[in-house]
Design an enzyme around this catalytic site. Structure first.
Site, mmCIF file in Angstrom:
data_model
loop_
_atom_site.group_PDB
_atom_site.id
_atom_site.type_symbol
_atom_site.label_atom_id
_atom_site.label_comp_id
_atom_site.label_asym_id
_atom_site.label_seq_id
_atom_site.Cartn_x
_atom_site.Cartn_y
_atom_site.Cartn_z
ATOM 1 N N SER A 183 34.005 43.327 -10.393
ATOM 2 C CA SER A 183 35.065 43.336 -9.523
ATOM 3 C C SER A 183 35.634 42.164 -9.102
ATOM 4 O O SER A 183 36.898 42.097 -8.489
ATOM 5 C CB SER A 183 34.883 44.295 -8.459
ATOM 6 O OG SER A 183 34.937 45.655 -9.120
ATOM 7 N N LYS A 186 38.898 41.145 -10.039
ATOM 8 C CA LYS A 186 40.227 41.755 -9.639
ATOM 9 C C LYS A 186 41.113 40.820 -8.888
ATOM 10 O O LYS A 186 42.514 40.834 -9.289
ATOM 11 C CB LYS A 186 39.951 43.147 -8.874
ATOM 12 C CG LYS A 186 39.164 44.178 -9.739
ATOM 13 C CD LYS A 186 38.789 45.328 -8.970
ATOM 14 C CE LYS A 186 38.329 46.409 -10.098
ATOM 15 N NZ LYS A 186 37.103 47.218 -9.505
ATOM 16 N N TYR A 311 40.844 45.490 -19.246
ATOM 17 C CA TYR A 311 40.270 45.683 -18.107
ATOM 18 C C TYR A 311 38.707 45.562 -18.191
ATOM 19 O O TYR A 311 38.009 44.570 -17.508
ATOM 20 C CB TYR A 311 40.428 47.169 -17.253
ATOM 21 C CG TYR A 311 39.889 47.239 -15.852
ATOM 22 C CD1 TYR A 311 40.135 46.406 -14.846
ATOM 23 C CD2 TYR A 311 38.777 48.446 -16.178
ATOM 24 C CE1 TYR A 311 39.046 46.763 -13.935
ATOM 25 C CE2 TYR A 311 37.796 48.329 -15.254
ATOM 26 C CZ TYR A 311 37.898 47.871 -13.880
ATOM 27 O OH TYR A 311 37.419 47.881 -12.900
ATOM 28 N N TYR A 363 35.304 46.930 -0.905
ATOM 29 C CA TYR A 363 35.256 48.375 -1.193
ATOM 30 C C TYR A 363 35.574 49.056 0.232
ATOM 31 O O TYR A 363 36.053 48.508 0.961
ATOM 32 C CB TYR A 363 33.825 48.608 -1.913
ATOM 33 C CG TYR A 363 33.374 47.833 -3.053
ATOM 34 C CD1 TYR A 363 34.326 47.911 -4.143
ATOM 35 C CD2 TYR A 363 32.343 47.121 -3.162
ATOM 36 C CE1 TYR A 363 34.106 47.263 -5.365
ATOM 37 C CE2 TYR A 363 32.118 46.645 -4.320
ATOM 38 C CZ TYR A 363 32.921 46.653 -5.302
ATOM 39 O OH TYR A 363 32.528 45.654 -6.389
ATOM 40 N N VAL A 381 29.913 44.661 -8.928
ATOM 41 C CA VAL A 381 28.649 45.275 -8.927
ATOM 42 C C VAL A 381 27.769 44.409 -9.635
ATOM 43 O O VAL A 381 26.331 44.987 -9.791
ATOM 44 C CB VAL A 381 28.914 46.769 -9.976
ATOM 45 C CG1 VAL A 381 29.726 47.611 -8.875
ATOM 46 C CG2 VAL A 381 29.560 46.345 -11.411
HETATM 47 N N1 GLN Z 1 33.182 47.076 -14.439
HETATM 48 C C1 GLN Z 1 33.176 47.908 -13.109
HETATM 49 C C2 GLN Z 1 33.925 49.344 -13.055
HETATM 50 O O1 GLN Z 1 34.966 49.226 -13.133
HETATM 51 C C3 GLN Z 1 33.745 47.148 -12.125
HETATM 52 C C4 GLN Z 1 33.743 47.594 -10.977
HETATM 53 C C5 GLN Z 1 32.898 46.804 -9.673
HETATM 54 O O2 GLN Z 1 32.365 45.405 -9.919
HETATM 55 N N2 GLN Z 1 32.829 47.384 -8.735
HETATM 56 O O3 GLN Z 1 33.313 50.331 -12.976
#
Ligand code: GLN
Length: 565
Positions: A183, A186, A311, A363, A381
């Site tokens: 993420s 993003k 993505y 988050y 994550v």
């Molecule tokens: N690859 C992860 C997903 O879309 C990215 C999410 C994250 O890092 N929280 O589930």
């Protein structure tokens, strides 16, 4: 860590820097020669290692692009010395030295004359060492389990990398092991999209509000748009906008090229197994995609599966904590990569990105994070946290175990400890927060400003202002260049209330002499303020101890009081 230890460790470099700055005050002409004279030993030689060590202490890396020519020339010299038995080993004479440094003088002079944004870099990194060690004992959480490839990563990894907007670097722990951005991509994806399209276009598709729900929640806002680009729904839609006119292979290349520029050419790669693992376990993201297509969230030409795959690919882009820190520093530096000088993003795109990172980057811990840390950040994550201290530095931490919100446990702790030590919180008062350390290079400037403020208030007889300064922990015995203190000015102007306040409430020393040898008492007499002279005489008679304190002693005492508080 005591103040004393910090000072001692920095003092050597500081001496060099002070001495060199003085030398340079006579002008930048012949800088190389001056530098040589300053560094050479009694045989008129400069040790290459010693020179490199000095640069390294300022945070400059030997591999810095800005030192490329100098380091190449040094390497050639050292190789030649190794081949020739009669040659010196490891040291160079004036001619060779000036030739080696001549191409990179700008950065070398900046480093060696304390012009970097964190001039006392060693002092700063000693704090970072401490915080790093503290967080190492945090064993909370476990690595993300829902993507098999991430679940297998060792929970022991712990790395912290720092890059200032002047390209000063510091790395601790596992900082050159690659891991996926997840993420953390993003905000980068959002920044690239904003840079290309305008915010008006991008925000036709995605909002700017925190969602208050988990990152992959199946939810849209009241306008049927994803809440923001920092959660999955918003990031998938943003991915559909990034260079949407190109074919998918070129779009991926574009993203990689841009990210490499953000990272100043340092490690940015693609992890195919994480990508495959993620795609194979992406039911939720597919569900989100279909739900959003049903709600007309995508631009007309977007292909859903291709967008989702794009993505997943973006999430599977790898960095190291080191290259991640350069990316963070590019954001801290308004879109210009500090190690290459490359303008990668326009400053509005950066500002918009940082705003949303601030409110939505962590988050559903984002609100608490903004409250406690007060800085833009984004976690992923895989355990990465990208932290931006605008106009100062970027920090990247990596530790795979995640807390209940999906943020790296150690990463969050690190950020919280950081603002407990430094005045980096967006709402920390930069001028008067006396209990926190400010590594920015304006200590001298602000001290000068303090003296001006203090002396002006004493001159004007403004006791209210003086009281405020005392409450803020200002050193009330500060003297200007001529050794004039607030007490001198209060006495010379006949302001009894000022003199009383300084003596009775602040306990400033009453015997301090200015550069012409006058005490405050002499001033009161000279300017015929007999009531003030009387007051000073009486006070000195009753307080022989306090009056004999030197300025240094008082300053030391004030510092001690400040640190104790
Ligand atoms: N690859 C992860 C997903 O879309 C990215 C999410 C994250 O890092 N929280 O589930």
């Amino acid at each position: 860590m005591s103040d004393k230890t910090l000072k001692r460790r920095d003092s050597n470099l500081k001496q060099w820097q002070d001495g060199l700055s003085e030398l340079l005050a006579s002008g930048m002409q012949d800088f190389e020669e001056k530098l040589f004279c300053f560094l050479c030993d009694h045989n008129d030689l400069v040790s290459i290692d010693k020179f490199k060590n000095l640069l390294e202490e300022t945070g400059l890396r030997e591999t810095d692009f800005r030192l490329k020519e100098t380091m190449t020339k040094f390497r050639v010299v050292l190789e030649r010395q190794l081949r020739d038995e009669n040659e010196l080993r490891g040291s160079v004479d004036k001619e060779t030295f000036t030739d080696c440094v001549s191409d990179n003088l700008v950065v070398i002079s900046k480093a060696l004359t304390s012009q970097f944004v964190v001039p006392e870099f060693k002092t700063f990194t000693d704090f970072i060492d401490n915080i790093y060690d503290k967080c190492k004992d945090n064993f909370n959480g476990q690595p993300a389990q829902y993507i098999p490839q991430l679940a297998r990563v060792s929970p022991k990894h712990w790395g912290v990398s720092v890059c200032t907007i002047d390209g000063q670097r510091y790395d601790l722990g596992d900082t050159d092991t690659p891991f996926c951005l997840q993420s953390v991509v993003k905000p980068l994806n959002y920044a690239m999209t904003l840079n290309d399209l305008s915010p008006e276009v991008v925000h036709k598709y995605v909002g700017q509000e925190p969602s208050g729900q988990s990152f992959n929640e199946l939810t849209l806002d009241y306008q049927h748009k994803p809440h923001n680009p920092m959660i999955n729904a918003g990031a998938i839609v943003t991915a559909s906008l990034l260079k949407k006119g190109l074919v998918i292979a070129d779009r991926f290349d574009y993203a990689m090229d841009q990210l490499r520029r953000f990272a100043g050419g340092e490690h940015v790669a693609f992890n195919n197994s994480v990508y495959l693992s993620e795609r194979a376990t992406a039911d939720r993201n597919f569900a989100l995609g279909y739900y959003m297509r049903e709600n007309h969230c995508f631009p007309k030409e977007a292909d859903l599966v291709e967008t989702l795959e794009f993505y997943f690919q973006l999430c599977s882009i790898e960095v190291t904590a080191q290259s991640g820190a350069v990316i963070a520093a590019t954001l801290a530096n308004g879109g210009i990569c500090p190690t290459t000088g490359d303008r990668v993003l326009d400053s509005d795109a950066v500002r918009n990105t940082l705003s949303l990172m601030h409110s939505c980057g962590m988050y559903d811990y984002s609100g608490q994070f903004a409250f406690k840390v007060g800085l833009p950040a984004k976690s992923g994550v895989a355990g990465g946290v990208l932290l931006v201290i605008p106009n100062l530095m970027g920090i990247f931490t990596w530790s795979p175990p995640l807390d209940q919100w999906g943020n790296s446990s150690r990463g969050v702790q690190f950020c919280e400890e950081l603002v407990a030590n430094f005045n980096f919180h967006n709402y920390d008062n930069l001028k008067h927060t006396s209990t926190k350390y400010d590594p920015r290079g304006r200590a001298v400037e602000s001290k000068a400003q303090d003296v001006v403020n203090l002396l002006f208030s004493a001159y004007n007889g403004d006791v209210t202002a003086m009281r405020r300064y005392a409450l803020l922990g200002m050193d009330m015995s500060l003297a200007d260049y001529d050794g004039r203190t607030a007490l001198h000015l209060g006495a010379a102007e006949g302001h009894e209330s000022i003199v009383r306040f300084l003596l009775e409430k602040c306990g400033v020393p009453s015997h301090l002499k200015d550069r012409w040898g006058f005490t405050a008492y002499d001033d009161a007499l000279r300017f015929k303020h007999s009531h003030v002279a009387e007051l000073l005489k009486e006070y000195m008679k009753n307080n022989p101890d306090s009056s004999s304190k030197s300025v240094d002693e008082v300053t030391k005492y004030m510092k001690q009081v400040k640190t104790e508080n």
